[in-house]
Design an enzyme around this catalytic site. Structure first.
Site: not given
Ligand code: UDP
Length: 460
Positions: A22, A107, A129, A329, A344, A347-349, A352, A368
Site C-alpha cells: 500500500h 487509502d 491500491t 524488485q 504470487h 497487484w504491485n508485482s 511492475e 486479490d
Molecule cells: N518487493 C521488493 N522486494 C522484494 C519483494 C517485493 O521490493 O524482495 C516489493 C515489490 O516491488 C512490490 C511490493 O514489494 O512493490 C509487494 O507488493 P505486492 O502488491 O506485489 O505484494 P504484497 O506484498 O502486497 O503481497
C-alpha cells in the site's frame, strides 16, 4: 517541489495503510504530485516508520501514532479499525500552522479518514491500491449482488469483467469464512465512498478498459497508474528510481553482481511479496521444480520462511541459484538477465512485471491474487498460471513445465510479444499527455482550485 515565488500550489496529505503493497503506490503518487508543484506530506505510523529504510525523496514523511508505537509491534490493526483521533491531531496541527492541508488522499481501506477530511473542510479523495476488477467484485459483494458463499460450479458474470470461475475470485470472496475480518474491511471501502470528491485507482485505462468505464459510471474515477518510479517508465522525474520506503533491507549489491554475471533472459526471478506464506510442502515442491527446470533462479525467501527450505537445497543449487531475504524488485525485473517472474500476483508485482515487459508464471496464494492471475494468463496474455494439484499443492512437475514453457516454449514467444506490448502502453500512459498523466494533471488542477477557493469546514 516549490514554485518560483516559494509558495506551493496546494498542500496535500497522502495517507497509506503501512503495508509495503500500500505504501509503494501511494508514495509514488505523492512523488508525482510533488513533481507537478504540490507540497505533499505522507504520515506513516510510528511503528512502521521505525522499521522503514527511508530514502531521500520529494515528499515529507511524518510519523504518527497507531496506539502501539513500539519497534517490535507493527500490526497497525488499531489504526486500520479507526485512526481518526491520530489523523485529526495531525490535521489540526497543520491547520494551526501557515501550511495547512487542503486535501486528503486516503487509502480506500481507511474509510474513516474521509469523515476526518469532511469535518475539517478538506477535499477527500479515496485511493484504491488494487485493480478496478477487484474493486468491482468487492463492490458487488457489498451491494449483495453476489451471494456468499458462491455456488462452486457457477460462472460469475459482472459488468465490465470477463466471466470468472470461483477459483478466479479474490480469496475473501471464494472462501468468505477464511478471513471474515478482512472481508469486512474490503467491503467497508464502499461504506461512504459516494461522499468522496474523487476516486483514484492504481491502474490504467487500456489495461482494464471496460472495468474502468463501469467504475466511472458510479464514482468520479481517475486512473493514475502504473505507480512505478518514473525512471522505469516516462523518465520525467529525474532521479526517481526507487519506492523510497522499504519495510525490509534489500540485498541490492549482491543481487546486482549475481545478475550481471548471468546471460540475457536466463534467470527466473521468484517472489511471493511481503505477506504470503507458503506451506512447507509447497515450498519443497517449488524448490525442486525450480531446480528441475534447469534455469538460473533468484528467489526471495523472507527470513520468516527460511526454515521451510528443503535441507541440502541451497548446497545442491549453489551454481544456479541465489536465495535472498529481500531484493530491490524493480532493479531485478528491469535487469536483462531476468527471463521470467514466478510471482504470487500481488497487484504491485503484477503491474511492475507488466510495466517492465517481464513474462510471468502466476502462482496466486490469496486475497486479490487469483483474479490478477486470471488476467495475466487470459486477458493480457503475459504469462501462464500454474495448475493446483491435490491438497491444494502445486507439484514440482507443473512448476517445471510452466517455467520451461515461458522461458523456452512456443507459448513463451507469444507471451514475450504481449509483454513488450504492455510495457510500451504503460510507458505511453505516463508520458506527457498520456491518460494517467492527464488524470494526475487533472487531480493537481482540482486540488489547486480547491485550495484557492476553500470553503469553511463542511458539516456532516
Ligand atoms: N518487493 C521488493 N522486494 C522484494 C519483494 C517485493 O521490493 O524482495 C516489493 C515489490 O516491488 C512490490 C511490493 O514489494 O512493490 C509487494 O507488493 P505486492 O502488491 O506485489 O505484494 P504484497 O506484498 O502486497 O503481497
Amino acid at each position: 517541489m516549490e514554485k518560483k515565488d516559494g509558495a506551493y500550489k496546494a498542500h496535500v496529505l497522502v495517507l497509506p495503510f503501512p503495508l509495503q503493497g500500500h505504501i509503494n503506490p501511494m508514495i509514488q503518487f505523492a512523488k508525482r504530485l510533488a513533481s507537478k508543484g504540490l507540497k505533499v506530506t505522507v504520515p506513516t505510523t510510528i511503528s512502521a516508520t521505525m522499521s522503514m529504510h527511508i530514502g531521500s525523496g520529494l515528499v515529507d514523511v511524518e510519523p504518527i501514532s497507531d496506539g502501539q508505537d513500539s519497534v517490535s509491534q507493527n500490526d497497525n490493526l488499531a489504526f486500520l479499525a479507526d485512526g481518526s483521533g491520530t489523523l485529526t491531531k495531525l490535521v489540526e496541527k497543520y491547520e494551526a500552522s501557515s501550511d495547512p492541508f487542503c486535501c486528503l488522499v486516503y487509502d480506500s481501506i481507511l474509510p474513516w479518514a474521509l469523515d476526518v477530511a469532511r469535518q475539517h473542510g478538506l477535499y477527500g479523495v479515496s485511493f484504491f491500491t488494487q485493480s478496478c476488477a477487484i474493486d468491482a467484485i468487492y463492490y458487488h459483494a457489498n451491494q449483495g449482488h453476489l451471494t456468499l458463499p458462491l455456488a462452486a460450479a457457477a460462472a460469475i458474470s459482472l459488468p465490465g469483467l470477463p466471466e470468472l470461475g470461483i477459483s478466479d475470485m479474490p480469496s475473501f470472496i471464494s472462501e468468505p469464512k477464511s478471513y471474515p475480518s478482512i472481508l469486512e474491511i474490503v467491503l467497508k471501502q464502499f461504506s461512504n465512498l459516494e461522499k468522496a470528491d474523487l476516486v483514484l485507482v492504481n491502474t490504467f485505462d487500456k489495461l482494464e478498459d471496460e472495468a474502468v468505464r463501469w467504475m466511472e459510471g458510479i464514482w468520479p474515477v481517475l486512473t493514475i497508474g502504473p505507480t512505478l518510479p518514473s525512471m522505469y517508465l516516462d523518465m520525467l522525474i529525474e532521479g526517481d528510481k526507487s519506492y523510497s520506503l522499504n519495510l525490509s533491507n534489500p540485498n541490492s549489491d549482491l543481487c546486482k553482481k549475481w545478475l550481471d554475471a548471468r546471460q540475457t533472459a536466463s534467470v527466473v526471478y521468484v517472489s511471493f511479496g511481503s505477506v504470503a506464506n507458503l506451506e512447507a510442502d509447497q515450498m519443497e515442491e517449488l524448490a525442486w521444480g525450480l531446480k528441475e527446470s534447469n534455469n538460473n533462479f533468484l528467489w526471495v525467501v523472507r527470513e520468516s520462511e527460511h526454515s521451510k527450505l528443503p535441507s541440502k537445497f541451497l548446497e545442491e543449487t549453489i551454481e544456479k541459484g541465489l536465495v535472498v531475504t529481500w531484493c530491490p524488485q524493480l532493479e531485478v525485473l528491469a535487469h536483462q538477465a531476468v527471463g521470467c517472474f514466478l510471482t504470487h500476483c500481488g497487484w504491485n508485482s503484477t503491474l511492475e512485471a507488466l510495466s517492465l515487459g517481464v513474462p510471468m508464471v502466476a502462482m496466486p496464494q490469496w486475497t486479490d491474487q487469483p483474479t490478477n492471475a486470471k488476467y495475466v494468463e487470459e486477458v493480457w496474455g503475459v504469462g501462464l498460471r500454474v495448475k493446483v494439484g491435490e491438497k491444494g499443492v502445486v507439484r514440482r512437475e507443473e512448476m517445471e513445465k510452466c517455467i520451461r514453457e515461458v522461458m523456452e516454449g512456443e507459448r513463451g514467444k507469444a507471451i514475450r510479444m504481449n509483454a513488450s506490448k504492455w510495457r510500451e502502453l504503460a510507458k505511453d500512459v505516463l508520458a506527457e499527455g498520456g491518460s494517467s498523466d492527464k488524470n494526475i494533471e487533472e487531480f493537481v488542477a482540482r486540488a489547486t482550485f480547491f485550495n484557492a477557493s476553500r470553503s469553511p469546514p463542511r458539516a456532516e
